[in-house]
Design a protein around this motif. Sequence first.
Motif, PDB file in Angstrom:
ATOM      1  N   ASP A  57       7.056   5.837  -6.707  1.00 37.53           N
ATOM      2  CA  ASP A  57       5.772   5.069  -6.623  1.00 37.53           C
ATOM      3  C   ASP A  57       5.282   5.425  -5.280  1.00 37.53           C
ATOM      4  OD1 ASP A  57       8.205   3.906  -5.654  1.00 37.53           O
ATOM      5  OD2 ASP A  57       7.479   1.848  -5.653  1.00 37.53           O
ATOM      6  N   THR A  58       5.480   6.494  -4.864  1.00 39.76           N
ATOM      7  CA  THR A  58       5.126   7.091  -3.556  1.00 39.76           C
ATOM      8  C   THR A  58       4.955   8.641  -3.915  1.00 39.76           C
ATOM      9  OG1 THR A  58       5.026   7.347  -1.123  1.00 39.76           O
ATOM     10  CG2 THR A  58       6.857   6.967  -2.208  1.00 39.76           C
ATOM     11  N   VAL A  59       4.318   9.196  -2.882  1.00 37.08           N
ATOM     12  CA  VAL A  59       4.062  10.922  -2.897  1.00 37.08           C
ATOM     13  C   VAL A  59       4.858  11.482  -2.072  1.00 37.08           C
ATOM     14  CG1 VAL A  59       1.911  10.938  -4.032  1.00 37.08           C
ATOM     15  CG2 VAL A  59       2.038  10.863  -1.498  1.00 37.08           C
ATOM     16  N   ARG A  60       5.612  12.662  -2.060  1.00 35.25           N
ATOM     17  CA  ARG A  60       6.312  13.311  -1.008  1.00 35.25           C
ATOM     18  C   ARG A  60       5.540  13.895  -0.148  1.00 35.25           C
ATOM     19  NH1 ARG A  60       9.411  16.489  -5.665  1.00 35.25           N
ATOM     20  NH2 ARG A  60       7.265  16.359  -6.302  1.00 35.25           N
ATOM     21  N   VAL A  61       4.244  14.505  -0.591  1.00 33.87           N
ATOM     22  CA  VAL A  61       3.543  15.263   0.387  1.00 33.87           C
ATOM     23  C   VAL A  61       2.150  14.813  -0.034  1.00 33.87           C
ATOM     24  CG1 VAL A  61       2.693  17.681   0.822  1.00 33.87           C
ATOM     25  CG2 VAL A  61       5.057  17.201   0.464  1.00 33.87           C
ATOM     26  N   CYS A  62       1.201  14.780   0.965  1.00 33.89           N
ATOM     27  CA  CYS A  62      -0.235  14.156   0.758  1.00 33.89           C
ATOM     28  C   CYS A  62      -1.104  15.481   1.425  1.00 33.89           C
ATOM     29  CB  CYS A  62      -0.572  13.119   1.515  1.00 33.89           C
ATOM     30  SG  CYS A  62      -0.633  12.823   3.189  1.00 33.89           S
ATOM     31  N   MET A 116       0.777  -1.071   0.087  1.00 31.77           N
ATOM     32  CA  MET A 116      -0.086  -0.074  -0.238  1.00 31.77           C
ATOM     33  C   MET A 116       0.921   1.200   0.130  1.00 31.77           C
ATOM     34  SD  MET A 116      -2.357  -1.051   2.887  1.00 31.77           S
ATOM     35  CE  MET A 116      -4.398  -0.405   2.275  1.00 31.77           C
ATOM     36  N   PRO A 117       0.631   2.369  -0.898  1.00 34.08           N
ATOM     37  CA  PRO A 117       1.364   3.180  -0.882  1.00 34.08           C
ATOM     38  C   PRO A 117       1.094   4.299   0.481  1.00 34.08           C
ATOM     39  CG  PRO A 117      -0.216   3.103  -2.702  1.00 34.08           C
ATOM     40  CD  PRO A 117      -0.447   2.300  -1.844  1.00 34.08           C
ATOM     41  N   GLU A 118       2.294   4.746   0.786  1.00 28.60           N
ATOM     42  CA  GLU A 118       2.164   5.962   1.870  1.00 28.60           C
ATOM     43  C   GLU A 118       2.981   6.980   1.424  1.00 28.60           C
ATOM     44  OE1 GLU A 118       4.167   3.797   4.966  1.00 28.60           O
ATOM     45  OE2 GLU A 118       2.657   2.695   5.491  1.00 28.60           O
ATOM     46  N   CYS A 119       2.724   8.101   2.131  1.00 31.28           N
ATOM     47  CA  CYS A 119       3.172   9.472   2.233  1.00 31.28           C
ATOM     48  C   CYS A 119       4.784   9.400   2.731  1.00 31.28           C
ATOM     49  CB  CYS A 119       2.282  10.546   2.881  1.00 31.28           C
ATOM     50  SG  CYS A 119       3.189  12.139   2.829  1.00 31.28           S
ATOM     51  N   ASP A 120       5.514  10.003   1.966  1.00 30.43           N
ATOM     52  CA  ASP A 120       6.954   9.810   2.480  1.00 30.43           C
ATOM     53  C   ASP A 120       7.122  10.723   3.413  1.00 30.43           C
ATOM     54  OD1 ASP A 120       7.886   8.058   0.380  1.00 30.43           O
ATOM     55  OD2 ASP A 120       8.563   9.599  -0.914  1.00 30.43           O
ATOM     56  N   PHE A 152      -1.637   6.812   4.633  1.00 29.22           N
ATOM     57  CA  PHE A 152      -2.248   5.964   3.354  1.00 29.22           C
ATOM     58  C   PHE A 152      -2.531   6.968   2.517  1.00 29.22           C
ATOM     59  CE2 PHE A 152      -5.877   4.404   1.319  1.00 29.22           C
ATOM     60  CZ  PHE A 152      -5.130   3.195   0.499  1.00 29.22           C
ATOM     61  N   VAL A 153      -2.073   6.506   1.071  1.00 28.88           N
ATOM     62  CA  VAL A 153      -2.668   7.155   0.102  1.00 28.88           C
ATOM     63  C   VAL A 153      -3.094   6.225  -0.900  1.00 28.88           C
ATOM     64  CG1 VAL A 153      -1.305   9.528   0.393  1.00 28.88           C
ATOM     65  CG2 VAL A 153      -0.388   7.755  -0.916  1.00 28.88           C
ATOM     66  N   THR A 154      -4.043   6.631  -1.851  1.00 23.34           N
ATOM     67  CA  THR A 154      -4.470   5.514  -2.635  1.00 23.34           C
ATOM     68  C   THR A 154      -3.499   5.584  -3.923  1.00 23.34           C
ATOM     69  OG1 THR A 154      -6.011   7.267  -3.890  1.00 23.34           O
ATOM     70  CG2 THR A 154      -6.715   5.962  -2.235  1.00 23.34           C
ATOM     71  N   GLU A 155      -3.616   4.434  -4.855  1.00 26.74           N
ATOM     72  CA  GLU A 155      -2.643   4.281  -5.958  1.00 26.74           C
ATOM     73  C   GLU A 155      -3.076   5.234  -7.036  1.00 26.74           C
ATOM     74  OE1 GLU A 155      -2.701   0.288  -7.213  1.00 26.74           O
ATOM     75  OE2 GLU A 155      -2.221  -0.528  -5.224  1.00 26.74           O
TER      76      GLU A 155
END
Length: 50
Positions: free
Chosen positions: A25-30, A1-5, A10-13
């Motif tokens: 394959d993940t975000v730096r900020v949510c 499951m993707p997560e914010c760095d 949790f963030v969606t795909e």
Amino acid sequence: MPECDNCDSFVTERYVRVFAPTHLDTVRVCPRCEDLVRDGNETRMARSTR
């Protein structure tokens, strides 16, 4: 499951596909990050609390 760095939330795909740079394959900020915000292609410290 993707997560914010930044905050490990949790963030969606789908969110990752839209907001992450193509080489990551993940975000730096949510949206849950209170201390950082996206600014174009970069991230920066938030100027005010959300």
